[in-house]
Design an enzyme around this catalytic site. Structure first.
Site, PDB file in Angstrom:
ATOM      1  N   ASP A 311       0.658  -1.233  -0.036  1.00 17.64           N
ATOM      2  CA  ASP A 311       0.141   0.148  -0.024  1.00 17.64           C
ATOM      3  C   ASP A 311       0.893   1.236  -0.021  1.00 17.64           C
ATOM      4  O   ASP A 311       1.846   1.727   0.795  1.00 17.64           O
ATOM      5  CB  ASP A 311      -1.062   0.024   1.161  1.00 17.64           C
ATOM      6  CG  ASP A 311      -2.158   0.805   1.013  1.00 17.64           C
ATOM      7  OD1 ASP A 311      -2.240   1.355  -0.269  1.00 17.64           O
ATOM      8  OD2 ASP A 311      -2.895   1.043   1.911  1.00 17.64           O
ATOM      9  N   LYS A 360      -8.282  -1.506   3.506  1.00 16.99           N
ATOM     10  CA  LYS A 360      -7.510  -0.139   3.642  1.00 16.99           C
ATOM     11  C   LYS A 360      -7.612   0.209   5.257  1.00 16.99           C
ATOM     12  O   LYS A 360      -6.433   0.840   5.504  1.00 16.99           O
ATOM     13  CB  LYS A 360      -8.253   0.895   2.891  1.00 16.99           C
ATOM     14  CG  LYS A 360      -7.594   2.105   2.377  1.00 16.99           C
ATOM     15  CD  LYS A 360      -6.471   1.950   1.849  1.00 16.99           C
ATOM     16  CE  LYS A 360      -6.457   2.850   0.544  1.00 16.99           C
ATOM     17  NZ  LYS A 360      -4.961   2.668  -0.260  1.00 16.99           N
ATOM     18  N   LYS A 413      -8.440  14.288  -2.789  1.00 20.27           N
ATOM     19  CA  LYS A 413      -8.614  13.553  -1.547  1.00 20.27           C
ATOM     20  C   LYS A 413      -8.471  14.611  -0.427  1.00 20.27           C
ATOM     21  O   LYS A 413      -7.448  15.345  -0.064  1.00 20.27           O
ATOM     22  CB  LYS A 413      -7.655  12.496  -1.281  1.00 20.27           C
ATOM     23  CG  LYS A 413      -8.207  11.546  -0.179  1.00 20.27           C
ATOM     24  CD  LYS A 413      -7.229  10.541   0.454  1.00 20.27           C
ATOM     25  CE  LYS A 413      -7.047   9.434   0.026  1.00 20.27           C
ATOM     26  NZ  LYS A 413      -6.208   8.413   0.350  1.00 20.27           N
ATOM     27  N   LYS A 486       2.683   1.775   3.208  1.00 21.27           N
ATOM     28  CA  LYS A 486       1.821   2.275   4.632  1.00 21.27           C
ATOM     29  C   LYS A 486       1.919   1.145   5.610  1.00 21.27           C
ATOM     30  O   LYS A 486       1.879   1.249   6.680  1.00 21.27           O
ATOM     31  CB  LYS A 486       0.405   2.260   4.097  1.00 21.27           C
ATOM     32  CG  LYS A 486      -0.290   3.609   4.315  1.00 21.27           C
ATOM     33  CD  LYS A 486      -1.612   3.766   4.152  1.00 21.27           C
ATOM     34  CE  LYS A 486      -2.524   3.421   3.139  1.00 21.27           C
ATOM     35  NZ  LYS A 486      -2.612   4.726   2.111  1.00 21.27           N
TER      36      LYS A 486
HETATM   37  P1  NAD Z   1      -8.044   3.310  -9.878  1.00 22.10           P
HETATM   38  O1  NAD Z   1      -9.391   2.769  -9.649  1.00 22.10           O
HETATM   39  O2  NAD Z   1      -8.099   4.813 -10.595  1.00 22.10           O
HETATM   40  O3  NAD Z   1      -7.192   2.603 -10.849  1.00 22.10           O
HETATM   41  C1  NAD Z   1      -7.325   0.908 -10.601  1.00 22.10           C
HETATM   42  C2  NAD Z   1      -7.397   0.287 -11.816  1.00 22.10           C
HETATM   43  O4  NAD Z   1      -7.403  -1.032 -11.719  1.00 22.10           O
HETATM   44  C3  NAD Z   1      -8.569   0.513 -12.875  1.00 22.10           C
HETATM   45  O5  NAD Z   1      -8.177   1.029 -14.206  1.00 22.10           O
HETATM   46  C4  NAD Z   1      -9.182  -0.777 -12.934  1.00 22.10           C
HETATM   47  O6  NAD Z   1      -9.826  -1.075 -14.120  1.00 22.10           O
HETATM   48  C5  NAD Z   1      -7.846  -1.621 -12.697  1.00 22.10           C
HETATM   49  N1  NAD Z   1      -8.243  -3.160 -12.315  1.00 22.10           N
HETATM   50  C6  NAD Z   1      -8.989  -3.721 -11.103  1.00 22.10           C
HETATM   51  N2  NAD Z   1      -8.860  -4.746 -10.916  1.00 22.10           N
HETATM   52  C7  NAD Z   1      -7.791  -5.229 -11.988  1.00 22.10           C
HETATM   53  C8  NAD Z   1      -7.282  -6.457 -12.439  1.00 22.10           C
HETATM   54  N3  NAD Z   1      -7.525  -7.754 -11.497  1.00 22.10           N
HETATM   55  N4  NAD Z   1      -6.268  -6.496 -13.100  1.00 22.10           N
HETATM   56  C9  NAD Z   1      -5.816  -5.262 -13.850  1.00 22.10           C
HETATM   57  N5  NAD Z   1      -6.376  -3.979 -13.595  1.00 22.10           N
HETATM   58  C10 NAD Z   1      -7.385  -4.058 -12.642  1.00 22.10           C
HETATM   59  O7  NAD Z   1      -7.198   3.541  -8.589  1.00 22.10           O
HETATM   60  P2  NAD Z   1      -5.861   4.365  -8.318  1.00 22.10           P
HETATM   61  O8  NAD Z   1      -6.511   5.706  -7.828  1.00 22.10           O
HETATM   62  O9  NAD Z   1      -4.954   4.598  -9.488  1.00 22.10           O
HETATM   63  O10 NAD Z   1      -5.247   3.783  -7.195  1.00 22.10           O
HETATM   64  C11 NAD Z   1      -4.475   2.232  -7.491  1.00 22.10           C
HETATM   65  C12 NAD Z   1      -4.575   1.631  -6.066  1.00 22.10           C
HETATM   66  O11 NAD Z   1      -3.574   2.185  -5.383  1.00 22.10           O
HETATM   67  C13 NAD Z   1      -5.632   1.468  -5.270  1.00 22.10           C
HETATM   68  O12 NAD Z   1      -5.614   0.019  -4.892  1.00 22.10           O
HETATM   69  C14 NAD Z   1      -5.493   2.388  -4.096  1.00 22.10           C
HETATM   70  O13 NAD Z   1      -5.931   2.167  -2.964  1.00 22.10           O
HETATM   71  C15 NAD Z   1      -3.825   2.402  -4.172  1.00 22.10           C
HETATM   72  N6  NAD Z   1      -3.302   3.659  -3.446  1.00 22.10           N
HETATM   73  C16 NAD Z   1      -3.692   4.820  -4.158  1.00 22.10           C
HETATM   74  C17 NAD Z   1      -3.084   5.722  -3.413  1.00 22.10           C
HETATM   75  C18 NAD Z   1      -3.279   7.330  -4.117  1.00 22.10           C
HETATM   76  O14 NAD Z   1      -2.786   8.255  -3.280  1.00 22.10           O
HETATM   77  N7  NAD Z   1      -3.627   7.430  -4.908  1.00 22.10           N
HETATM   78  C19 NAD Z   1      -2.339   5.487  -2.034  1.00 22.10           C
HETATM   79  C20 NAD Z   1      -2.404   4.248  -1.673  1.00 22.10           C
HETATM   80  C21 NAD Z   1      -2.674   3.624  -2.259  1.00 22.10           C
END
Ligand code: NAD
Length: 530
Positions: A311, A360, A413, A486
């Site tokens: 994470d 999360k 956010k 994290k």
């Molecule tokens: P998002 O929802 O915009 O992107 C995720 C992508 O993954 C989507 O395009 C979805 O279609 C794809 N997806 C889902 N399941 C899949 C699979 N099995 N195989 C291939 N693709 C798949 O999310 P994001 O904002 O880009 O965040 C991505 C991840 O990072 C999340 O899990 C989020 O919790 C984690 N994260 C993000 C942040 C941040 O600050 N943006 C911080 C910590 C963790």
């Protein structure tokens, strides 16, 4: 076409009998200094020790690929677009004026370390990325999978993260990256509200066939692009936790067998991790779920493959790991930490489902544990039961985490934290933090740092002098990546360090050790004496 080698030569030249440069390697001698402590009747006996190690770092930076699972998401598309903007030096207009592309927010490319002092006693700082040869982000070859078929220019538009003028200019370059590779979708693992996106799937339900498919994708990407290394990175939706079931995912053999039998508890992210491990390419998990079930860690150990997670630590948790430590180290006692988040991007939408939120919540919750455990003056230790085993966790601040989906705020956010603490003689202190930030612009540099560090750590070997003849690779779980994560995954049986400062010090000390320099000296003794 872009150059594949590190942009800058290795600028730092350590002149010492501890450091040897040859064409292939930087070899260094390092004393791991510590102390052994025994406690007897309240008396502490401390014996300093120094163990001698050698590190050997391959100097040639290989051509490196980054394959993201979830490349079409906010993080994935933002990462691709910002690398392309940097690579092609695309500037764009905002209401404030002309904006240059950069790597602000990257520990490696936008922060520095002190090497020592010059002849005038002034400290000399260099970018962290200059300490050892590292891949330049502009040189990463990009690719990956998504369950959504949107091409990357469309994915960037859908994400609504970047300024329009940048999107407009970078879109033709993004279009060249094409559509993501089809991926694995097991609806039980991510929120039901993601289903409408899932139009780019590897057919069937045979998990062994899925594993073989992903392995073939990694091999093909590596061959087609002439890569030395492919870092496989989960930046897809947060999955629910997998149940740990004896006989299914508790050992490497059981996990491989469970995949053969298409067991329902094997998640897509674990399949991707297993694929990377079996291809001997590193895998990093940027989301909170327990991708690394015990069987996956076991498998990585067996193959001496590298894994890291879990994470991305982008905003609220990063600040919490600083503030909680500040309070506890100042001798102030946090009584409660209450954290609220709302966000409106697709990540927030997925997290609005209970089981994905739970993943999360868990990853956000343990972040103050080590600071609390390190101060038993403020927080009572757990009671000790029979055979000296602790009962419970001991005294701990109340800690809650709430996340709500508010579509209107999009990728911006908001995180609200209240730190309520006990101060001198029964007094109280309340600190409120309101944090507002474009989520994906915080996360993208972390993905880059994790990728670049991971590639570097695959080139570092060590030898314990007097005990080991040959150099060996580092341990499979790359806990040196903790600063960007994290809920850092560490070697089973060892303690997690959450303190951001300690995580950074560890990383800095390690990089310096690889060039034969001892730790970071904040002692600055010469400034304290006559
Ligand atoms: P998002 O929802 O915009 O992107 C995720 C992508 O993954 C989507 O395009 C979805 O279609 C794809 N997806 C889902 N399941 C899949 C699979 N099995 N195989 C291939 N693709 C798949 O999310 P994001 O904002 O880009 O965040 C991505 C991840 O990072 C999340 O899990 C989020 O919790 C984690 N994260 C993000 C942040 C941040 O600050 N943006 C911080 C910590 C963790």
């Amino acid at each position: 076409v872009h150059p594949t080698a590190a942009r800058r030569p290795n600028y730092i030249n350590v002149q010492s009998e501890n450091t040897l440069y040859d064409d292939q390697y930087i070899t260094s001698k390092f004393f791991n200094r510590g102390s052994t402590v025994t406690v007897n009747d309240g008396q502490f006996t401390v014996v300093p020790k120094a163990e001698e190690y050698q590190f050997r770092t391959k100097r040639a930076v290989g051509k490196t690929g980054l394959m993201m699972i979830g490349i079409g998401g906010n993080n994935g598309s933002t990462l691709c677009a910002t690398i392309l903007a940097n690579r092609h030096n695309i500037t764009w207009h905002t209401k404030e004026g002309v904006q240059q592309p950069n790597y602000i927010g990257s520990l490696l490319r936008a922060s520095t370390v002190s090497l020592g002092t010059d002849t005038n006693g002034k400290e000399v700082h260099v970018p962290v990325s200059d300490v050892l040869p590292m891949v330049h982000p502009n040189d990463l070859v990009l690719g990956g999978w998504d369950i959504s078929s949107a091409s990357l220019d469309k994915a960037m538009e859908r994400a609504q993260v970047l300024d329009y003028d940048l999107q407009r200019q970078v879109a033709p370059h993004m279009a060249l990256l094409g559509k993501p590779l089809p991926s694995i979708y097991y609806p039980d693992f991510i929120a039901a509200n993601q289903e409408a996106r899932a139009d780019n799937l590897i057919p069937g339900a045979d998990k062994q066939a899925h594993l073989d498919h992903i392995r073939a994708d990694i091999r093909k990407f590596k061959e087609d692009n002439g890569l030395d290394r492919v870092v496989v990175f989960w930046t897809a939706n947060t999955e629910r936790y997998s149940d740990i079931i004896p006989g299914v995912n508790d050992t490497a053999d059981n996990l491989l067998k469970a995949i053969k039998e298409s067991h329902s508890e094997v998640s897509p992210s674990t399949l991707f991790a297993v694929a990377a491990i079996l291809e001997n390419q590193p895998f990093v998990n940027g989301a909170p779920q327990n991708t690394f079930v015990p069987g996956a860690i076991d498998l990585a150990e067996r193959h001496k493959s590298f894994i890291g997670g879990d994470d991305l630590k982008s905003g609220q948790t990063k600040l919490k790991s600083v503030l909680a430590e500040f309070l506890v180290n100042a001798g102030i006692k946090p009584l409660s930490i209450a954290s609220y988040n709302h966000l409106g991007n697709n990540d927030g939408r997925n997290l609005s489902a209970e089981r994905q939120f739970k993943s999360k919540e868990i990853s956000k919750s343990s972040v103050v544990d080590d600071m609390v455990n390190a101060n038993r003056l403020l927080f009572k230790a757990p009671e000790v039961g029979e055979k000296g085993i602790a009962i419970g966790k001991g005294e701990h601040p109340d800690h809650i985490v709430v996340i709500k989906y508010v579509p209107a705020v999009g990728d911006s956010k908001r995180a609200i934290d209240e730190y309520y603490s006990e101060i001198f003689c029964g007094g109280r202190s309340t600190i409120n933090i309101f944090n507002e930030c474009e989520d994906s612009l915080l996360a993208t540099p972390l993905i880059l740092d994790l990728t670049i560090l991971t590639e570097l750590l695959t080139r570092v070997e060590y030898r314990k002098v007097g005990q080991q003849e040959d150099f060996a690779p580092l341990y499979s779980v790359l806990s040196l990546l903790s600063y960007m994560l994290k809920a850092p995954l560490v070697k089973p049986g060892t303690d997690v360090v959450n303190s951001l400062n300690r995580q950074r010090n560890a990383l800095e000390s390690f990089l310096k050790a690889c060039v034969g320099l001892e730790g970071n000296s904040d002692l600055l003794l010469e400034t304290r004496i006559w």
